[in-house]
Design an enzyme around this catalytic site. Structure first.
Site, PDB file in Angstrom:
ATOM      1  N   ASP A  65       1.020  -1.258  -0.100  1.00  0.00           N
ATOM      2  CA  ASP A  65      -0.288  -0.012  -0.058  1.00  0.00           C
ATOM      3  C   ASP A  65       1.177   1.204   0.073  1.00  0.00           C
ATOM      4  N   PHE A  92       0.623   5.763 -10.500  1.00  0.00           N
ATOM      5  CA  PHE A  92      -0.883   5.238 -11.161  1.00  0.00           C
ATOM      6  C   PHE A  92      -2.040   5.482  -9.595  1.00  0.00           C
ATOM      7  N   LYS A  96     -10.642   6.258  -7.812  1.00  0.00           N
ATOM      8  CA  LYS A  96     -10.628   7.508  -9.037  1.00  0.00           C
ATOM      9  C   LYS A  96     -12.293   6.967  -9.420  1.00  0.00           C
ATOM     10  N   SER A 136      -6.184  14.761 -13.322  1.00  0.00           N
ATOM     11  CA  SER A 136      -6.720  14.050 -14.057  1.00  0.00           C
ATOM     12  C   SER A 136      -7.871  15.347 -14.441  1.00  0.00           C
ATOM     13  N   TYR A 160     -13.080  13.445  -5.541  1.00  0.00           N
ATOM     14  CA  TYR A 160     -12.067  12.960  -6.202  1.00  0.00           C
ATOM     15  C   TYR A 160     -11.685  14.046  -6.810  1.00  0.00           C
ATOM     16  N   LYS A 164      -7.726  15.553  -6.487  1.00  0.00           N
ATOM     17  CA  LYS A 164      -6.006  15.645  -7.601  1.00  0.00           C
ATOM     18  C   LYS A 164      -5.377  16.896  -7.348  1.00  0.00           C
ATOM     19  N   PHE A 190      -8.115  12.840 -19.875  1.00  0.00           N
ATOM     20  CA  PHE A 190      -9.201  13.001 -20.792  1.00  0.00           C
ATOM     21  C   PHE A 190     -10.041  11.428 -19.744  1.00  0.00           C
ATOM     22  N   ASN A 191     -10.830  11.391 -21.266  1.00  0.00           N
ATOM     23  CA  ASN A 191     -11.464   9.982 -20.814  1.00  0.00           C
ATOM     24  C   ASN A 191     -10.638   8.710 -21.289  1.00  0.00           C
ATOM     25  N   LEU A 212     -18.451   4.718 -19.422  1.00  0.00           N
ATOM     26  CA  LEU A 212     -20.004   4.791 -20.701  1.00  0.00           C
ATOM     27  C   LEU A 212     -18.574   3.144 -21.134  1.00  0.00           C
ATOM     28  N   ARG A 243     -17.329  14.080 -24.620  1.00  0.00           N
ATOM     29  CA  ARG A 243     -16.208  13.954 -23.983  1.00  0.00           C
ATOM     30  C   ARG A 243     -15.010  13.651 -25.333  1.00  0.00           C
ATOM     31  N   ARG A 305     -27.278  12.393 -15.677  1.00  0.00           N
ATOM     32  CA  ARG A 305     -26.611  12.570 -15.020  1.00  0.00           C
ATOM     33  C   ARG A 305     -26.278  13.828 -13.770  1.00  0.00           C
TER      34      ARG A 305
HETATM   35  P1  NAD Z   1      -6.990   1.683 -12.200  1.00  0.00           P
HETATM   36  O1  NAD Z   1      -8.277   1.414 -10.149  1.00  0.00           O
HETATM   37  O2  NAD Z   1      -6.955   0.233 -12.871  1.00  0.00           O
HETATM   38  O3  NAD Z   1      -6.014   1.516 -11.040  1.00  0.00           O
HETATM   39  C1  NAD Z   1      -5.516   2.097  -9.656  1.00  0.00           C
HETATM   40  C2  NAD Z   1      -4.623   1.362  -8.927  1.00  0.00           C
HETATM   41  O4  NAD Z   1      -4.205   1.401  -8.057  1.00  0.00           O
HETATM   42  C3  NAD Z   1      -5.304  -0.123  -9.044  1.00  0.00           C
HETATM   43  O5  NAD Z   1      -4.332  -1.234  -9.955  1.00  0.00           O
HETATM   44  C4  NAD Z   1      -5.354  -1.107  -7.716  1.00  0.00           C
HETATM   45  O6  NAD Z   1      -5.126  -1.869  -7.147  1.00  0.00           O
HETATM   46  C5  NAD Z   1      -3.524   0.617  -7.002  1.00  0.00           C
HETATM   47  N1  NAD Z   1      -4.291   1.166  -5.828  1.00  0.00           N
HETATM   48  C6  NAD Z   1      -5.152   1.506  -5.386  1.00  0.00           C
HETATM   49  N2  NAD Z   1      -5.015   1.827  -4.036  1.00  0.00           N
HETATM   50  C7  NAD Z   1      -3.806   1.268  -3.842  1.00  0.00           C
HETATM   51  C8  NAD Z   1      -2.629   1.971  -2.164  1.00  0.00           C
HETATM   52  N3  NAD Z   1      -3.376   2.576  -1.373  1.00  0.00           N
HETATM   53  N4  NAD Z   1      -1.836   1.611  -2.968  1.00  0.00           N
HETATM   54  C9  NAD Z   1      -1.098   0.619  -3.661  1.00  0.00           C
HETATM   55  N5  NAD Z   1      -1.978   0.377  -4.798  1.00  0.00           N
HETATM   56  C10 NAD Z   1      -3.633   0.898  -4.982  1.00  0.00           C
HETATM   57  O7  NAD Z   1      -7.392   3.189 -12.317  1.00  0.00           O
HETATM   58  P2  NAD Z   1      -6.938   3.222 -13.940  1.00  0.00           P
HETATM   59  O8  NAD Z   1      -8.093   3.753 -14.366  1.00  0.00           O
HETATM   60  O9  NAD Z   1      -5.570   2.868 -14.222  1.00  0.00           O
HETATM   61  O10 NAD Z   1      -6.116   4.810 -13.237  1.00  0.00           O
HETATM   62  C11 NAD Z   1      -4.903   5.035 -13.059  1.00  0.00           C
HETATM   63  C12 NAD Z   1      -4.411   6.639 -12.384  1.00  0.00           C
HETATM   64  O11 NAD Z   1      -5.343   7.674 -13.348  1.00  0.00           O
HETATM   65  C13 NAD Z   1      -5.553   6.820 -10.710  1.00  0.00           C
HETATM   66  O12 NAD Z   1      -4.620   7.800 -10.488  1.00  0.00           O
HETATM   67  C14 NAD Z   1      -6.537   7.540 -11.481  1.00  0.00           C
HETATM   68  O13 NAD Z   1      -7.239   8.154 -10.577  1.00  0.00           O
HETATM   69  C15 NAD Z   1      -6.595   8.776 -12.468  1.00  0.00           C
HETATM   70  N6  NAD Z   1      -6.695   8.732 -13.674  1.00  0.00           N
HETATM   71  C16 NAD Z   1      -8.062   7.944 -14.048  1.00  0.00           C
HETATM   72  C17 NAD Z   1      -8.966   8.285 -15.736  1.00  0.00           C
HETATM   73  C18 NAD Z   1     -10.031   7.742 -16.109  1.00  0.00           C
HETATM   74  O14 NAD Z   1     -10.535   7.325 -16.408  1.00  0.00           O
HETATM   75  N7  NAD Z   1      -9.186   5.798 -15.905  1.00  0.00           N
HETATM   76  C19 NAD Z   1      -8.849   9.206 -15.687  1.00  0.00           C
HETATM   77  C20 NAD Z   1      -8.492  10.644 -14.761  1.00  0.00           C
HETATM   78  C21 NAD Z   1      -7.168  10.410 -14.523  1.00  0.00           C
HETATM   79  N1  UFG Z   2     -22.904   8.049 -19.923  1.00  0.00           N
HETATM   80  C1  UFG Z   2     -23.753   7.175 -20.222  1.00  0.00           C
HETATM   81  N2  UFG Z   2     -24.387   6.226 -19.719  1.00  0.00           N
HETATM   82  C2  UFG Z   2     -23.267   5.635 -18.837  1.00  0.00           C
HETATM   83  C3  UFG Z   2     -21.748   6.366 -18.261  1.00  0.00           C
HETATM   84  C4  UFG Z   2     -21.871   7.548 -19.139  1.00  0.00           C
HETATM   85  O1  UFG Z   2     -25.039   8.312 -20.794  1.00  0.00           O
HETATM   86  O2  UFG Z   2     -23.399   4.772 -18.255  1.00  0.00           O
HETATM   87  C5  UFG Z   2     -22.719   9.649 -20.496  1.00  0.00           C
HETATM   88  C6  UFG Z   2     -22.053  11.012 -19.397  1.00  0.00           C
HETATM   89  O3  UFG Z   2     -23.272  11.106 -19.019  1.00  0.00           O
HETATM   90  C7  UFG Z   2     -21.451  11.394 -19.962  1.00  0.00           C
HETATM   91  C8  UFG Z   2     -20.178  10.455 -20.968  1.00  0.00           C
HETATM   92  O4  UFG Z   2     -21.099   9.492 -21.169  1.00  0.00           O
HETATM   93  O5  UFG Z   2     -21.662  12.333 -20.791  1.00  0.00           O
HETATM   94  C9  UFG Z   2     -19.002   9.673 -20.776  1.00  0.00           C
HETATM   95  O6  UFG Z   2     -19.230   9.309 -19.372  1.00  0.00           O
HETATM   96  P1  UFG Z   2     -18.227   8.732 -18.173  1.00  0.00           P
HETATM   97  O7  UFG Z   2     -18.180   8.337 -17.267  1.00  0.00           O
HETATM   98  O8  UFG Z   2     -17.467   8.036 -18.865  1.00  0.00           O
HETATM   99  O9  UFG Z   2     -16.757   9.925 -18.065  1.00  0.00           O
HETATM  100  P2  UFG Z   2     -17.397  11.087 -17.407  1.00  0.00           P
HETATM  101  O10 UFG Z   2     -16.737  12.592 -18.497  1.00  0.00           O
HETATM  102  O11 UFG Z   2     -17.975  11.669 -17.137  1.00  0.00           O
HETATM  103  O12 UFG Z   2     -16.158  10.949 -16.299  1.00  0.00           O
HETATM  104  C10 UFG Z   2     -14.937  10.825 -16.364  1.00  0.00           C
HETATM  105  C11 UFG Z   2     -13.656  10.027 -15.253  1.00  0.00           C
HETATM  106  C12 UFG Z   2     -14.081  10.831 -13.931  1.00  0.00           C
HETATM  107  C13 UFG Z   2     -13.180  11.798 -14.568  1.00  0.00           C
HETATM  108  C14 UFG Z   2     -13.918  12.569 -15.190  1.00  0.00           C
HETATM  109  C15 UFG Z   2     -13.550  14.142 -15.695  1.00  0.00           C
HETATM  110  O13 UFG Z   2     -14.093   8.611 -15.427  1.00  0.00           O
HETATM  111  O14 UFG Z   2     -12.756  10.165 -13.187  1.00  0.00           O
HETATM  112  O15 UFG Z   2     -13.857  11.737 -16.936  1.00  0.00           O
HETATM  113  O16 UFG Z   2     -12.246  14.082 -16.238  1.00  0.00           O
HETATM  114  F1  UFG Z   2     -13.340  12.707 -13.795  1.00  0.00           F
END
Ligand code: NAD
Ligand code: UFG
Length: 353
Positions: A65, A92, A96, A136, A160, A164, A190-191, A212, A243, A305
């Site tokens: 951890d 990472f 999230k 993010s 969240y 960040k 971004f996404n 999504l 997005r 939403r």
């Molecule tokens: P993910 O959940 O798939 O990966 C995160 C990893 O961190 C996982 O393997 C989890 O087991 C590990 N983890 C969580 N808490 C921990 C801890 N306390 N100690 C050690 N390991 C730990 O998420 P992801 O989509 O790969 O995202 C990676 C990073 O990017 C995150 O910081 C997330 O906030 C950021 N991010 C993700 C998105 C997205 O949409 N996926 C968008 C913007 C930013």
């Molecule tokens: N959406 C749907 N149906 C679903 C899920 C999403 O219509 O079941 C729509 C949402 O309303 C949005 C778009 O699809 O218009 C994208 O939604 P996501 O949940 O895939 O992504 P977001 O842009 O809402 O969120 C992402 C990351 C967050 C981050 C955010 C802002 O997942 O972690 O971008 O950067 F905070």
């Protein structure tokens, strides 16, 4: 010997793809993950695709951890004692999910903020001062200008996002406290969507997907009946939310570019959007995925939403200028690769391909 990088959260969605890209570029990795939201199987597959031995000098795994200073001290000390200190950290690890962060804010401040602080303290103590941090686009909240430049106001609208923004501020303060010492990249994703083109590595959300793209892929493979489209009255070209979807392999390559930039240039704190600059609606995703997969994606138009913005699209020009990086893959590539992953692994990593 390649540079050695500590990757926190390397078993997760973005981490696993980035580890693969870094291994193929010659970096040696140690992954620290507590597997709270991931599976060790992801790393077995990363090793197989990269053709490296798991547990060898190229790719080591430590279950642990980021909040545990003893674990971190042990990792940095052992690395130095073995003559292979870490040249950099890619961070990472974290949580999230926006909705979970609203219900459990202290958990998000603990893991995302206090966990990052613990990591930074260990890095400083061991004189490892090169960091790539997963920020993010959520730090922009409801954007005031689109496409969004890095200079846009930081105004998160959920815990969240605040977590960040808090880490970004911590990095700014740390950098100011010791000028010309730290090499830091705060990357605002971004996404992130899609999967490795092999279909072996991909996104494996636990439970019902919030996002999504994994929801659409699970509808296509028959795990979910229909998609709910959140809002059809947004001020966008078809009324659904827009997005900036970025292929996870483009994102992984963005990390390699940031790491190379930091290692090759002097100390700095750079902040970059990682996005494509293209706005894509929910219905655009549904149609592109249908075309790529040959599957019908049933959907219902439902209410908006809470907390969503109409449009979130990156201005990616700063990343192009300073990282010499831009996205290469299309929405069609994203859908093709996401479908290959979902088809081969309908239950994610719990069921082998
Ligand atoms: P993910 O959940 O798939 O990966 C995160 C990893 O961190 C996982 O393997 C989890 O087991 C590990 N983890 C969580 N808490 C921990 C801890 N306390 N100690 C050690 N390991 C730990 O998420 P992801 O989509 O790969 O995202 C990676 C990073 O990017 C995150 O910081 C997330 O906030 C950021 N991010 C993700 C998105 C997205 O949409 N996926 C968008 C913007 C930013
Ligand atoms: N959406 C749907 N149906 C679903 C899920 C999403 O219509 O079941 C729509 C949402 O309303 C949005 C778009 O699809 O218009 C994208 O939604 P996501 O949940 O895939 O992504 P977001 O842009 O809402 O969120 C992402 C990351 C967050 C981050 C955010 C802002 O997942 O972690 O971008 O950067 F905070």
């Amino acid at each position: 010997m390649g540079s050695r990088v500590l990757v926190t959260g390397g078993a997760g969605f973005i981490g696993s793809h980035t580890c693969l890209v870094l291994l193929e570029a010659g970096y040696d990795l140690l992954i620290l993950d507590n597997f709270a939201n991931s599976s060790p199987e992801a790393l077995t597959r990363v090793a197989a695709v990269a053709n490296v031995a798991l547990g060898s000098q190229r790719l080591q795994i430590q279950r642990g951890d980021i909040r545990d200073p003893i674990t971190l001290d042990g990792l940095f000390s052992a690395a130095a004692a073995n003559g292979r200190p870490f040249d950099a950290v890619i961070h990472f690890a974290g949580l999230k999910a926006v909705s979970e962060s609203i219900k459990k804010p202290l958990l998000y401040w603990d893991i995302n903020v206090a966990g990052s602080r613990t990591l930074l303290a260990a890095m400083d103590a061991h004189a490892c001062r090169t960091l790539v941090f997963s920020s993010s686009a959520t730090v922009y909240g409801y954007p005031v200008t689109v496409p969004i430049p890095e200079s846009a106001p930081i105004q998160p609208n959920n815990p969240y996002g605040f977590s960040k923004a808090a880490v970004e501020q911590m990095l700014t303060d740390l950098n100011s406290s010791a000028p010309n010492t730290w090499r830091i990249a705060s990357l605002r994703y971004f996404n992130p969507v899609g999967a490795h083109p092999s279909g072996r590595i991909g996104e494996d959300p636990m439970g019902i997907p919030n996002n999504l793209f994994p929801f659409v892929t699970q509808v296509a493979v028959g795990r979910r009946d229909q998609l709910r489209v959140f809002g059809s009255d947004w001020p966008t070209h078809d009324g659904t939310g827009v997005r900036d979807y970025i292929h996870v392999m483009d994102l992984a390559e963005g990390h390699k570019a940031a790491l190379t930039t930091l290692l090759n240039q002097g100390p700095q704190h750079l902040t970059c959007n990682l996005g494509s600059g293209d706005g894509v609606s929910v219905l655009d995703v549904v149609n592109a995925f249908s075309a790529a997969s040959g599957q019908d994606i049933p959907y219902a138009l439902v209410d908006r939403r809470p907390g969503d913005a109409a449009v979130t699209v990156a201005d990616p020009s700063h990343a192009a200028d300073i990282l010499q990086w831009r996205t290469k893959r299309t929405l069609g590539d994203i859908c093709r690769d996401g479908w290959a992953w979902q088809q081969a692994n309908p239950m994610g990593y719990r069921q082998s391909a």
